[in-house]
Write a protein that holds these residues in place. Structure first.
Motif, PDB file in Angstrom:
ATOM      1  N   THR A 161      40.642  30.528  35.120  1.00  0.00           N
ATOM      2  CA  THR A 161      40.405  29.295  35.859  1.00  0.00           C
ATOM      3  C   THR A 161      41.644  28.415  35.763  1.00  0.00           C
ATOM      4  OG1 THR A 161      38.044  29.384  35.308  1.00  0.00           O
ATOM      5  CG2 THR A 161      38.912  27.296  36.126  1.00  0.00           C
ATOM      6  N   CYS A 162      42.095  27.905  36.883  1.00  0.00           N
ATOM      7  CA  CYS A 162      43.287  27.060  36.891  1.00  0.00           C
ATOM      8  C   CYS A 162      43.015  25.734  36.187  1.00  0.00           C
ATOM      9  CB  CYS A 162      43.750  26.798  38.330  1.00  0.00           C
ATOM     10  SG  CYS A 162      44.372  28.277  39.177  1.00  0.00           S
ATOM     11  N   ASP A 163      44.018  25.213  35.502  1.00  0.00           N
ATOM     12  CA  ASP A 163      43.902  23.943  34.788  1.00  0.00           C
ATOM     13  C   ASP A 163      43.745  22.788  35.774  1.00  0.00           C
ATOM     14  OD1 ASP A 163      44.306  25.397  32.472  1.00  0.00           O
ATOM     15  OD2 ASP A 163      46.456  24.977  32.395  1.00  0.00           O
ATOM     16  N   ALA A 164      43.332  21.642  35.250  1.00  0.00           N
ATOM     17  CA  ALA A 164      43.211  20.441  36.076  1.00  0.00           C
ATOM     18  C   ALA A 164      44.575  20.089  36.664  1.00  0.00           C
ATOM     19  CB  ALA A 164      42.688  19.278  35.237  1.00  0.00           C
ATOM     20  N   GLY A 165      44.586  19.722  37.940  1.00  0.00           N
ATOM     21  CA  GLY A 165      45.838  19.418  38.620  1.00  0.00           C
ATOM     22  C   GLY A 165      46.480  20.636  39.250  1.00  0.00           C
ATOM     23  N   TYR A 166      45.819  21.809  39.106  1.00  0.00           N
ATOM     24  CA  TYR A 166      46.313  23.038  39.717  1.00  0.00           C
ATOM     25  C   TYR A 166      45.142  23.737  40.405  1.00  0.00           C
ATOM     26  CZ  TYR A 166      50.504  22.357  36.948  1.00  0.00           C
ATOM     27  OH  TYR A 166      51.650  21.830  36.408  1.00  0.00           O
ATOM     28  N   THR A 167      45.444  24.530  41.413  1.00  0.00           N
ATOM     29  CA  THR A 167      44.391  25.213  42.152  1.00  0.00           C
ATOM     30  C   THR A 167      44.817  26.632  42.467  1.00  0.00           C
ATOM     31  OG1 THR A 167      42.876  25.015  44.045  1.00  0.00           O
ATOM     32  CG2 THR A 167      45.199  24.575  44.473  1.00  0.00           C
ATOM     33  N   TYR A 168      43.835  27.455  42.840  1.00  0.00           N
ATOM     34  CA  TYR A 168      44.065  28.868  43.105  1.00  0.00           C
ATOM     35  C   TYR A 168      45.098  29.068  44.206  1.00  0.00           C
ATOM     36  CZ  TYR A 168      43.051  33.600  44.772  1.00  0.00           C
ATOM     37  OH  TYR A 168      43.154  34.905  45.195  1.00  0.00           O
ATOM     38  N   GLY A 169      46.108  29.896  43.922  1.00  0.00           N
ATOM     39  CA  GLY A 169      47.172  30.147  44.890  1.00  0.00           C
ATOM     40  C   GLY A 169      47.321  31.605  45.256  1.00  0.00           C
ATOM     41  N   GLY A 170      46.300  32.431  44.981  1.00  0.00           N
ATOM     42  CA  GLY A 170      46.361  33.842  45.335  1.00  0.00           C
ATOM     43  C   GLY A 170      46.384  34.744  44.109  1.00  0.00           C
ATOM     44  N   GLY A 171      46.140  36.034  44.333  1.00  0.00           N
ATOM     45  CA  GLY A 171      46.170  37.020  43.263  1.00  0.00           C
ATOM     46  C   GLY A 171      44.807  37.249  42.629  1.00  0.00           C
ATOM     47  N   LYS A 172      44.776  38.119  41.592  1.00  0.00           N
ATOM     48  CA  LYS A 172      43.529  38.470  40.904  1.00  0.00           C
ATOM     49  C   LYS A 172      43.231  37.441  39.813  1.00  0.00           C
ATOM     50  CE  LYS A 172      44.529  42.579  39.456  1.00  0.00           C
ATOM     51  NZ  LYS A 172      44.354  43.921  38.831  1.00  0.00           N
ATOM     52  N   ASN A 173      42.038  36.826  39.889  1.00  0.00           N
ATOM     53  CA  ASN A 173      41.653  35.893  38.840  1.00  0.00           C
ATOM     54  C   ASN A 173      40.635  36.507  37.881  1.00  0.00           C
ATOM     55  OD1 ASN A 173      39.483  35.971  40.540  1.00  0.00           O
ATOM     56  ND2 ASN A 173      39.217  33.756  40.693  1.00  0.00           N
ATOM     57  N   MET A 174      40.344  37.818  38.037  1.00  0.00           N
ATOM     58  CA  MET A 174      39.484  38.548  37.113  1.00  0.00           C
ATOM     59  C   MET A 174      40.153  39.880  36.781  1.00  0.00           C
ATOM     60  SD  MET A 174      35.692  37.884  38.783  1.00  0.00           S
ATOM     61  CE  MET A 174      34.857  38.700  37.417  1.00  0.00           C
ATOM     62  N   VAL A 175      40.227  40.214  35.502  1.00  0.00           N
ATOM     63  CA  VAL A 175      40.810  41.490  35.078  1.00  0.00           C
ATOM     64  C   VAL A 175      39.861  42.157  34.091  1.00  0.00           C
ATOM     65  CG1 VAL A 175      43.205  40.790  35.459  1.00  0.00           C
ATOM     66  CG2 VAL A 175      42.144  40.374  33.246  1.00  0.00           C
ATOM     67  N   TRP A 176      39.887  43.485  34.058  1.00  0.00           N
ATOM     68  CA  TRP A 176      38.983  44.260  33.219  1.00  0.00           C
ATOM     69  C   TRP A 176      39.743  44.938  32.089  1.00  0.00           C
ATOM     70  CZ3 TRP A 176      37.685  42.865  37.954  1.00  0.00           C
ATOM     71  CH2 TRP A 176      36.338  42.554  38.214  1.00  0.00           C
ATOM     72  N   CYS A 177      39.016  45.228  31.036  1.00  0.00           N
ATOM     73  CA  CYS A 177      39.554  46.004  29.925  1.00  0.00           C
ATOM     74  C   CYS A 177      39.522  47.477  30.314  1.00  0.00           C
ATOM     75  CB  CYS A 177      38.720  45.764  28.664  1.00  0.00           C
ATOM     76  SG  CYS A 177      39.125  46.864  27.293  1.00  0.00           S
ATOM     77  N   ASN A 178      40.671  48.132  30.265  1.00  0.00           N
ATOM     78  CA  ASN A 178      40.751  49.566  30.540  1.00  0.00           C
ATOM     79  C   ASN A 178      40.248  50.294  29.303  1.00  0.00           C
ATOM     80  OD1 ASN A 178      41.477  52.242  30.953  1.00  0.00           O
ATOM     81  ND2 ASN A 178      43.346  51.701  32.058  1.00  0.00           N
ATOM     82  N   ASP A 179      38.970  50.698  29.326  1.00  0.00           N
ATOM     83  CA  ASP A 179      38.371  51.244  28.107  1.00  0.00           C
ATOM     84  C   ASP A 179      38.836  52.658  27.773  1.00  0.00           C
ATOM     85  OD1 ASP A 179      37.027  52.556  30.109  1.00  0.00           O
ATOM     86  OD2 ASP A 179      35.104  51.571  29.753  1.00  0.00           O
ATOM     87  N   ASP A 180      39.673  53.264  28.600  1.00  0.00           N
ATOM     88  CA  ASP A 180      40.263  54.551  28.237  1.00  0.00           C
ATOM     89  C   ASP A 180      41.309  54.378  27.141  1.00  0.00           C
ATOM     90  OD1 ASP A 180      38.764  56.067  29.939  1.00  0.00           O
ATOM     91  OD2 ASP A 180      40.229  56.034  31.566  1.00  0.00           O
ATOM     92  N   PHE A 181      41.999  53.247  27.181  1.00  0.00           N
ATOM     93  CA  PHE A 181      43.086  53.027  26.227  1.00  0.00           C
ATOM     94  C   PHE A 181      42.953  51.719  25.458  1.00  0.00           C
ATOM     95  CE2 PHE A 181      44.836  55.616  29.690  1.00  0.00           C
ATOM     96  CZ  PHE A 181      45.228  56.738  28.969  1.00  0.00           C
TER      97      PHE A 181
END
Length: 387
Positions: free
Chosen positions: A126-146
């Motif tokens: 989540t972007c801090d106060a005074g900043y807003t979403y500007g594109g890209g992935k805001n959710m990432v997953w744990c690669n449970d293979d490694f």
């Protein structure tokens, strides 16, 4: 001694008698257990370690048995190694590892780690106060293979909360031009005073983007004598943009410039060189929508640059931020007093909704079809930029 009909049979018996014991199921189970209990383990390193142990067994056999049996021992060991390795891979293929380290940090953003419906770790930024979403992935997953986190591509851009509360220190326009100091009258003269600014002091406002007139988002006068003013591309914090369209479409003979404004994610195209071709009613701006990038076309013809704002008769019909121009013959949604005498065209009707300079400001602009934005400049390059 007819029992030793072949050297292979002799060597097999000798291997068993001398105690050269290959890794068995217990070794495999032990290695798998180590992997399962160590969340920092990497599957590939475990396999490498397992192979090294097998190679050690091979070397032990070579050291113990006579030279005449080395070839046979190596072959026996190799065959067994392949069989045990297959068992090991089958045993560990379903192992999964939790990410014990924290996910990568993103500038001007914070994150929380939860688990999804599949019990997989996920980090939400989540972007801090005074900043807003500007594109890209805001959710990432744990690669449970490694046991490693995917890399976030989220961008948090500076934003303003209201017309009178922007205190940021951005001093570059969305077109990349440095802002003119507010307490300077060069290269553009203006009538701003200290009370126009949130600092209540024109000197302290320096050359920062500011909002001093009702219809505008943060903007500034520029240090370019040919461009009086421009917006700074600072979005409104209260607007939400969820679209991520990736890279914009390439256009022949034009360079895309990805920008982020309060109007959303847009791409403005700039001609690399001019040609003799012309194209009417175009807009060299592509906007990120739910369905992807909108179509954009730019002819890069001779009418795509400006020599004199009051004699320009080109067909650009959109503003610097991609808003569509209002037809000059129309008074909706914005009323005005301009008529045929204010245009280089033969009539106000012929001026269409093309960018013009009817008030002699020195900058091409137009009224917009956005009822919340009365007018904006048009980003048309000077012909002096091209050979």
């Amino acid at each position: 001694m007819r029992i030793w009909k072949t050297s292979l049979l002799f060597c097999v018996v000798l291997v068993k008698m001398t105690g050269v014991v290959l890794m068995d199921e217990i070794s495999v189970d032990s290695t798998v257990s180590d992997a399962d209990n160590n969340t920092h383990s990497n599957l590939s390193s475990l396999i490498v370690g397992y192979i090294k142990m097998l190679q050690g067994e091979v070397q032990l056999g070579i050291n113990i048995v006579p030279n005449i049996c080395i070839k046979e021992v190596v072959q026996i060991m190799f065959d067994t190694e392949q069989d045990m390795l297959s068992k090991f891979e089958a045993a560990v293929k379903d192992l999964s590892y939790e990410c014990t380290a924290l996910p990568s940090s993103v500038e001007h953003a914070s994150f929380i780690v939860t688990k999804d419906s599949n019990n997989q770790q996920v980090a939400t930024y989540t972007c801090d106060a005074g900043y807003t979403y500007g594109g890209g992935k805001n959710m990432v997953w744990c690669n449970d293979d490694f046991g490693e986190w995917d890399f976030p591509t989220l961008q948090c851009v500076e934003c303003f909360t209201s017309r009178d509360k922007y205190r940021g220190k951005k001093s570059i326009t969305q077109g990349g031009v440095e802002c003119q100091r507010w307490d300077s009258q060069s290269p553009h003269q203006h009538g701003t005073i200290s009370s126009d600014f949130i600092e209540n002091n024109i000197v302290l406002s320096e050359n920062y983007c500011r909002i001093k007139k009702k219809p505008f988002e943060p903007w500034c006068y520029t240090t370019d004598p040919n461009l009086e003013w421009d917006y700074c591309g600072i979005p409104n914090c209260n607007r939400i943009y969820k679209n991520d369209c990736g890279l914009p479409h390439p256009l022949t003979n034009a360079k895309p410039n990805y920008i982020y404004t309060s109007n959303g994610a847009t791409v403005r195209y700039a001609c690399l060189q001019l040609s003799g071709s012309t194209q009417n009613s175009y807009c060299p701006v592509s906007t990120c929508m739910n369905t992807g990038w909108t179509d954009a076309s730019i002819s890069c013809g001779n009418d795509d640059c400006v020599r004199n704002s009051q004699t320009y008769t080109g067909k650009r019909n959109c503003t610097i931020s991609g808003r569509t121009c209002q037809a000059w013959i129309s008074t909706h949604p914005h009323d005005h007093f301009y008529n045929s005498h204010h245009f280089p065209d033969r009539s106000v009707s012929e001026a269409g909704n093309y960018c013009r300079d009817p008030n002699g400001s020195g900058t091409l602009w137009c009224l917009t079809t956005d009822r919340n934005v009365r007018y904006e400049p048009c980003d048309i390059p000077s012909c002096n930029l091209f050979p």
